[in-house]
Design an enzyme around this catalytic site. Structure first.
Site, mmCIF file in Angstrom:
data_model
loop_
_atom_site.group_PDB
_atom_site.id
_atom_site.type_symbol
_atom_site.label_atom_id
_atom_site.label_comp_id
_atom_site.label_asym_id
_atom_site.label_seq_id
_atom_site.Cartn_x
_atom_site.Cartn_y
_atom_site.Cartn_z
ATOM 1 C CG ASP A 1 -1.840 1.193 1.277
ATOM 2 O OD1 ASP A 1 -2.984 1.057 0.839
ATOM 3 O OD2 ASP A 1 -1.410 2.276 1.743
ATOM 4 C CE LYS B 1 -3.641 4.799 0.676
ATOM 5 N NZ LYS B 1 -2.199 4.520 0.695
ATOM 6 C CG ASN C 1 3.765 -6.519 12.218
ATOM 7 O OD1 ASN C 1 3.672 -6.677 13.420
ATOM 8 N ND2 ASN C 1 4.232 -5.396 11.686
ATOM 9 C CE LYS D 1 6.365 3.127 9.519
ATOM 10 N NZ LYS D 1 6.744 4.448 9.999
ATOM 11 C CB SER D 2 7.808 -2.602 10.630
ATOM 12 O OG SER D 2 9.021 -2.696 11.351
ATOM 13 N NE ARG E 1 8.912 -3.972 16.882
ATOM 14 C CZ ARG E 1 9.703 -2.960 17.147
ATOM 15 N NH1 ARG E 1 10.005 -2.098 16.200
ATOM 16 N NH2 ARG E 1 10.183 -2.805 18.365
ATOM 17 C CE1 TYR F 1 0.729 7.896 2.385
ATOM 18 C CE2 TYR F 1 1.212 5.622 1.825
ATOM 19 C CZ TYR F 1 0.398 6.555 2.419
ATOM 20 O OH TYR F 1 -0.749 6.133 3.056
ATOM 21 C CG HIS G 1 -4.402 9.937 0.279
ATOM 22 N ND1 HIS G 1 -3.041 9.910 0.049
ATOM 23 C CD2 HIS G 1 -4.556 9.466 1.538
ATOM 24 C CE1 HIS G 1 -2.420 9.440 1.116
ATOM 25 N NE2 HIS G 1 -3.318 9.176 2.038
#
Length: 283
Positions: free
Chosen positions: A47, A77, A244, A234-235, A240, A52, A110
């Protein structure tokens, strides 16, 4: 051990992996490596967004992975600065060019920006309908739309959004918007699923995590999954990122689900901006 991430059916006949990898606030220089790690771990849903600034790096990681394009679900987006129809068309072309892809799996508005563009997000939405008709967007949806915004689309547009990506987590369960989505077959995607980390120190979450020998993040992400939400934590930390994914081999019982849901603080729990007033346009 290979992970199996369930797919969920959208209202347009396509499917989407319930767990994805989010790249919000990941610097462009770090994005390709993070996405590469995610894809190697087993994620197949990425995503991103024009705002971004890391679409090109997402595309690079997908290409470098050697995976078939059809096996990786990519969302982006529309930038808040490009809501006018011709601007939206150009922005979408730019997204495909940055990703170096000839189609995108899911493209979203968005933010509704009801105080800008004469409050006209409907004409913006109709441009996304064009992208879906010509096959360059397999699915289209919205992000941060409130019930009133969704009702207006229902009254004035032809296509029901496949998803609404909204802030949702135990401190802000956003139940009214989620309920509208359930009623109208619009899936909820939860951004900030762990409240930017704030919920991970909550005594209730810590207690449940201790009982199950799971991390607090795994418990909260599992809560989302059992509510039917699509999530993309997010990481940039490989441990992690892998951790997740390990949320499909255990379940929360009804009591644990209710305890976490009861952490809701309503509007006071919102971490991000209110979509009714948010009017940020990048310069």
């Amino acid at each position: 051990m290979a992970i199996t991430i369930p797919d969920i059916s959208l209202n347009d006949g396509t499917t989407i992996p319930q767990l994805g990898f989010g790249v919000f606030q990941i610097e462009p220089k770090d994005t390709a490596a993070a996405v590469t790690t995610a894809l190697e771990t087993g994620y197949r849903h990425i995503d991103t967004a024009e705002m971004y600034g890391n679409e090109a790096e997402v595309g690079e990681a997908v290409r470098m992975s050697g995976l078939d394009r059809g096996s990786v679900y990519v969302t982006s987006k529309l930038n808040n600065g490009f809501h006018r129809p011709d601007d939206a068309r150009k922005a979408f072309d730019s997204t495909l060019a940055a990703l170096k892809m000839d189609y995108i799996d899911l493209f979203l508005i968005h933010w509704p920006l009801p105080t800008l563009y004469d409050g006209d997000y409907v004409s913006t939405w109709k441009v996304l309908e064009e992208f879906q008709r010509d096959g360059r967007a397999r699915s289209i949806g919205v992000s941060n739309f409130q019930v009133a915004h969704l009702e207006r689309l229902a009254a004035e547009a032809d296509v029901v959004p496949a998803v609404n990506q909204i802030e949702a987590h135990p401190y802000f369960t956003n139940d009214e918007v989620r309920a509208y989505g359930r009623e109208h077959n619009i899936l909820t995607e939860a951004w900030s699923p762990i409240a930017q980390g704030k919920v991970l120190d909550d005594p209730t979450v810590l207690d449940i995590a201790g009982q199950l020998d799971r991390t607090p993040a795994q418990v909260v992400l599992r809560w989302h999954v059992q509510r039917g939400d699509i999530i993309f934590p997010k990481s940039t930390t490989p441990k992690r990122i892998e951790e997740n994914t390990r949320i499909f081999d255990f379940e929360l019982d009804d009591t644990a689900m209710e305890r976490i849901t009861a952490l809701n603080k309503g509007e006071a729990g919102r971490q991000g901006p209110n979509p009714d007033t948010f009017a940020y346009v990048p310069r």
